[in-house]
Design an enzyme around this catalytic site. Structure first.
Site: not given
Ligand SMILES: *Cc1c(COP(=O)(O)O)cnc(C)c1O
Length: 365
Positions: A38, A133
């Site tokens: 993402k 979160r």
């Molecule tokens: C964005 C996200 C990740 C990955 O995070 P990074 O810091 O890019 O490794 C993993 N789990 C969830 C739920 C996320 O929203």
């Protein structure tokens, strides 16, 4: 090669190195990796590469990106990272194989959507262990919801439990909070009478525990994006210096100089507020040589935090479509039409890959 600017130049060889290093090291600790794309706008080329390097699943926060992967013929399984909205539930089972959850009513509604479509969908129930979160705060409630999924929702498969840390609350993953997740998993398993396939211990911020060999037994899955894509945060922001097996400079932004001129460093006239509602302050450094580059905040968000690759060059500001550079101290004699380049942070990468008009070029084998 595409000569449209600004453009992102992405080093396939460096990404392959990082994906392979992370996946191999996690595997040695009994941890499989969901490749999170993402941060790079879900670029299909990067998703495919991550999968080729051994990612167990491909993951993103947006269904549209999964749809793009399917359209590009990329093989799943696919995981939706953001807890789905009610409005997404009809689409979700068709596009993703796994999703993360923190709400009972959503799980019930997803089960109904799956029943209508005659499909089964895998879910991971999230615990909040302090980052504040997504996730269940009350762990007794969480175990009950897991039992409800297992016993009451025929079209959902409880694949496991997970946690996210280091995102909102900046809470650091430790053997202690990882151990709490393992305890929750064991409590769920005792109630449902079988093992869970996935105990997902977090994102990039959990990788240092694998790196240092301190990941508790029982955590068998991580969802890793940032450090694989940029290899910067853990080495630079966390100061982990012995992680040099991850290569930085995986992607750079290239932009064209459209004006080059000596100008004052302090605005002339009465100052009010800038285009973004801020009241900037200026230091008068006299007349200096400045360049205007043809990109701006619309392309990368904050321009001031970009890292100039051009020796002697600094970013002094910008607006939506312009970046203003101080080039007085550059050894290279720059000219209009020259291309200058910048290293990116996570937010720059996020903005740049999110634009449909950004040219993207892959290099390296
Ligand atoms: C964005 C996200 C990740 C990955 O995070 P990074 O810091 O890019 O490794 C993993 N789990 C969830 C739920 C996320 O929203």
């Amino acid at each position: 090669m595409d000569r449209k600017y600004p453009r992102l130049v992405i080093r396939r060889d460096k990404l392959r190195n990082n994906f392979t290093q992370i996946i191999t090291r996690c595997a040695a600790s009994g941890v499989s990796v969901a490749g999170v794309v993402k941060g790079a706008g879900g670029l299909p080329e990067i998703a495919r590469l991550y999968k080729e390097c051994g990612a167990e699943q491909l993951a993103t926060s947006r269904l549209e990106q999964i749809e793009r992967w399917r359209g590009a013929g990329i093989e799943g399984p696919f995981m939706l990272l953001r807890v789905p909205g009610m409005s997404e539930l009809a689409e979700l089972p068709r596009l993703a194989d796994y999703s993360l959850h923190s709400d009972l009513a959503t799980l019930d509604a997803l089960n109904s959507a799956c029943a209508e479509q005659g499909v089964t969908h895998r879910v991971i129930v999230m615990a909040d262990l302090g980052d504040l979160r997504e996730g269940f705060w009350d762990k007794t409630e969480m175990v009950e919801v897991c039992c409800h999924v297992e016993q009451g929702l025929d079209h959902l498969h409880l694949a496991g439990v997970g946690v996210n840390l280091g995102c909102y609350g900046a809470v650091k993953p430790t053997p202690e909070n990882m151990g709490q997740l393992v305890d929750i998993a064991r409590a769920v398993e005792a109630r449902i009478g079988r093992r869970l396939e996935i105990v997902s211990g977090g994102a990039t911020s959990s990788f240092p525990l694998v790196h240092s060999g301190a990941m508790p037994e029982g955590i068998n899955h991580l969802r890793i994006g940032e450090t694989a894509l940029l290899a910067k945060d853990l080495q630079v922001d966390w100061g982990i210096s012995d992680m040099d097996y991850l290569l930085r400079g995986t992607m750079r932004l290239e932009a064209e100089i459209i004006e080059l001129r000596k100008k004052p460093t302090h605005p002339v006239g009465e100052t009010v507020i800038d285009a973004f509602g801020n009241r900037p302050t200026f230091v008068d450094r006299g007349m200096r040589l400045r360049a205007l580059a043809a990109f701006g905040r619309a392309d990368v968000g904050q321009v001031e935090t970009l890292l100039c690759r051009e020796p002697g060059m600094t970013v002094i500001g910008g607006s939506s479509d312009h970046c203003i550079l101080d080039v007085e101290d550059c050894p290279r004699a720059l000219r209009v039409g020259d291309v200058v380049s910048f290293d990116l942070s996570y937010s720059h990468m996020l903005y740049a890959t999110g634009r449909t008009d950004m040219a993207v070029v892959f290099t390296g084998a």
